[in-house]
Design a protein around this motif. Sequence first.
Motif, PDB file in Angstrom:
ATOM      1  N   MET A   1     -68.222  31.113 -88.011  1.00  0.00           N
ATOM      2  CA  MET A   1     -68.164  31.446 -86.597  1.00  0.00           C
ATOM      3  C   MET A   1     -68.393  30.189 -85.775  1.00  0.00           C
ATOM      4  SD  MET A   1     -70.339  34.980 -86.527  1.00  0.00           S
ATOM      5  CE  MET A   1     -69.851  36.355 -87.546  1.00  0.00           C
ATOM      6  N   SER A   2     -67.599  30.022 -84.732  1.00  0.00           N
ATOM      7  CA  SER A   2     -67.682  28.791 -83.958  1.00  0.00           C
ATOM      8  C   SER A   2     -68.976  28.684 -83.185  1.00  0.00           C
ATOM      9  CB  SER A   2     -66.505  28.718 -82.975  1.00  0.00           C
ATOM     10  OG  SER A   2     -66.500  29.849 -82.118  1.00  0.00           O
ATOM     11  N   SER A   3     -69.630  29.828 -82.919  1.00  0.00           N
ATOM     12  CA  SER A   3     -70.881  29.806 -82.169  1.00  0.00           C
ATOM     13  C   SER A   3     -72.051  29.352 -83.012  1.00  0.00           C
ATOM     14  CB  SER A   3     -71.172  31.195 -81.599  1.00  0.00           C
ATOM     15  OG  SER A   3     -71.319  32.134 -82.649  1.00  0.00           O
ATOM     16  N   SER A   4     -71.856  29.246 -84.337  1.00  0.00           N
ATOM     17  CA  SER A   4     -72.948  28.845 -85.215  1.00  0.00           C
ATOM     18  C   SER A   4     -73.165  27.355 -85.134  1.00  0.00           C
ATOM     19  CB  SER A   4     -72.634  29.226 -86.665  1.00  0.00           C
ATOM     20  OG  SER A   4     -72.483  30.621 -86.767  1.00  0.00           O
TER      21      SER A   4
ATOM     22  N   SER B   1     -64.038  36.842 -90.496  1.00  0.00           N
ATOM     23  CA  SER B   1     -63.790  37.638 -89.302  1.00  0.00           C
ATOM     24  C   SER B   1     -64.773  38.797 -89.211  1.00  0.00           C
ATOM     25  CB  SER B   1     -62.361  38.173 -89.314  1.00  0.00           C
ATOM     26  OG  SER B   1     -62.211  39.146 -90.353  1.00  0.00           O
ATOM     27  N   ALA B   2     -64.870  39.372 -88.025  1.00  0.00           N
ATOM     28  CA  ALA B   2     -65.762  40.519 -87.835  1.00  0.00           C
ATOM     29  C   ALA B   2     -65.353  41.684 -88.744  1.00  0.00           C
ATOM     30  CB  ALA B   2     -65.744  40.953 -86.370  1.00  0.00           C
ATOM     31  N   ALA B   3     -64.037  41.852 -88.925  1.00  0.00           N
ATOM     32  CA  ALA B   3     -63.560  42.938 -89.792  1.00  0.00           C
ATOM     33  C   ALA B   3     -63.968  42.702 -91.242  1.00  0.00           C
ATOM     34  CB  ALA B   3     -62.042  43.064 -89.690  1.00  0.00           C
TER      35      ALA B   3
ATOM     36  N   ARG C   1     -61.579  48.232 -92.510  1.00  0.00           N
ATOM     37  CA  ARG C   1     -60.635  47.770 -91.498  1.00  0.00           C
ATOM     38  C   ARG C   1     -59.675  46.723 -92.075  1.00  0.00           C
ATOM     39  NH1 ARG C   1     -65.428  46.546 -87.103  1.00  0.00           N
ATOM     40  NH2 ARG C   1     -66.221  48.698 -86.929  1.00  0.00           N
ATOM     41  N   PRO C   2     -58.473  46.619 -91.526  1.00  0.00           N
ATOM     42  CA  PRO C   2     -57.571  45.534 -91.936  1.00  0.00           C
ATOM     43  C   PRO C   2     -58.201  44.182 -91.626  1.00  0.00           C
ATOM     44  CG  PRO C   2     -56.397  47.204 -90.663  1.00  0.00           C
ATOM     45  CD  PRO C   2     -57.864  47.521 -90.529  1.00  0.00           C
ATOM     46  N   ALA C   3     -58.244  43.314 -92.623  1.00  0.00           N
ATOM     47  CA  ALA C   3     -58.859  42.005 -92.460  1.00  0.00           C
ATOM     48  C   ALA C   3     -58.087  40.985 -93.263  1.00  0.00           C
ATOM     49  CB  ALA C   3     -60.333  42.025 -92.877  1.00  0.00           C
TER      50      ALA C   3
ATOM     51  N   ALA D   1     -64.583  37.988 -97.776  1.00  0.00           N
ATOM     52  CA  ALA D   1     -66.026  38.166 -97.613  1.00  0.00           C
ATOM     53  C   ALA D   1     -66.520  39.421 -98.276  1.00  0.00           C
ATOM     54  CB  ALA D   1     -66.394  38.185 -96.131  1.00  0.00           C
ATOM     55  N   GLY D   2     -65.647  40.380 -98.486  1.00  0.00           N
ATOM     56  CA  GLY D   2     -66.081  41.610 -99.137  1.00  0.00           C
ATOM     57  C   GLY D   2     -66.159  41.472-100.607  1.00  0.00           C
TER      58      GLY D   2
END
Length: 234
Positions: free
Chosen positions: A1-4, A173-175, A226-228, A233-234
């Motif tokens: 994440m870019s905010s990290s 991603s969030a998904a 969800r579609p990702a 990551a899963g």
Amino acid sequence: MSSSPEPPSGGPKPQDSAGGAGPPRRTVLSTRRLESYTDGVFAIAATLLVLNVSVNNLGAVTSNTDFVRQLTDLAPSILNVVISFLLLSLLWLIHVRQFEYIPRVDTTIVWLNNFRLLGVVLVPFTTILNDEFNRFLLGRTLLPVNFFVILLFSTWQWFHASSPRRHLVQGASAAAVHNARVSSVSALAQSFGVVLLATVVGSAAFFLFALDPLISVVLRRTGVLRPAPDGAAG
């Protein structure tokens, strides 16, 4: 994440999430040594499983027929080793996939990982108990309970790391993060089902995990998963 925040260039140092302003400071560490330690513990536990099978368990062998009969008697022990090894391999794969997206950890993750590894090192012991005392309720349920506890700490660890306010997961991603959470809870629920089923059928209950692909299909079709495009990551 870019905010990290980016990892510190001079080695792991205590950081806060807003450059000195905002939430209290917390220690953030590189994952290098944690991953090496975890890989080593998994490797040793998987190797020790073979001690459950020994040629000393073979009786007197005077012919090929005797030899085949003795090996057949060892089949349940060998099956328990195979099941435990495959499940440890699956747990290690979950660890590897999660830490592709966790470049830094805090103290909570370190201790959650330590408790998970405590469960891992007990697997050879509970595998032997499952083999030797399968006729008793406790004997045939301790191994499933062992794996349930490992998955519990693994799930807890991922939920902690993927919390938006901690900024410990990057590049997913969030998904994908959501799907990993759902998959973790699904695996934990299956593991609990194995514990319940093992009270009746013993080690055969572990084959409940074979339903995981079907469960994943159902979760996708119902929209829970969800579609990702970066679903690794899963």
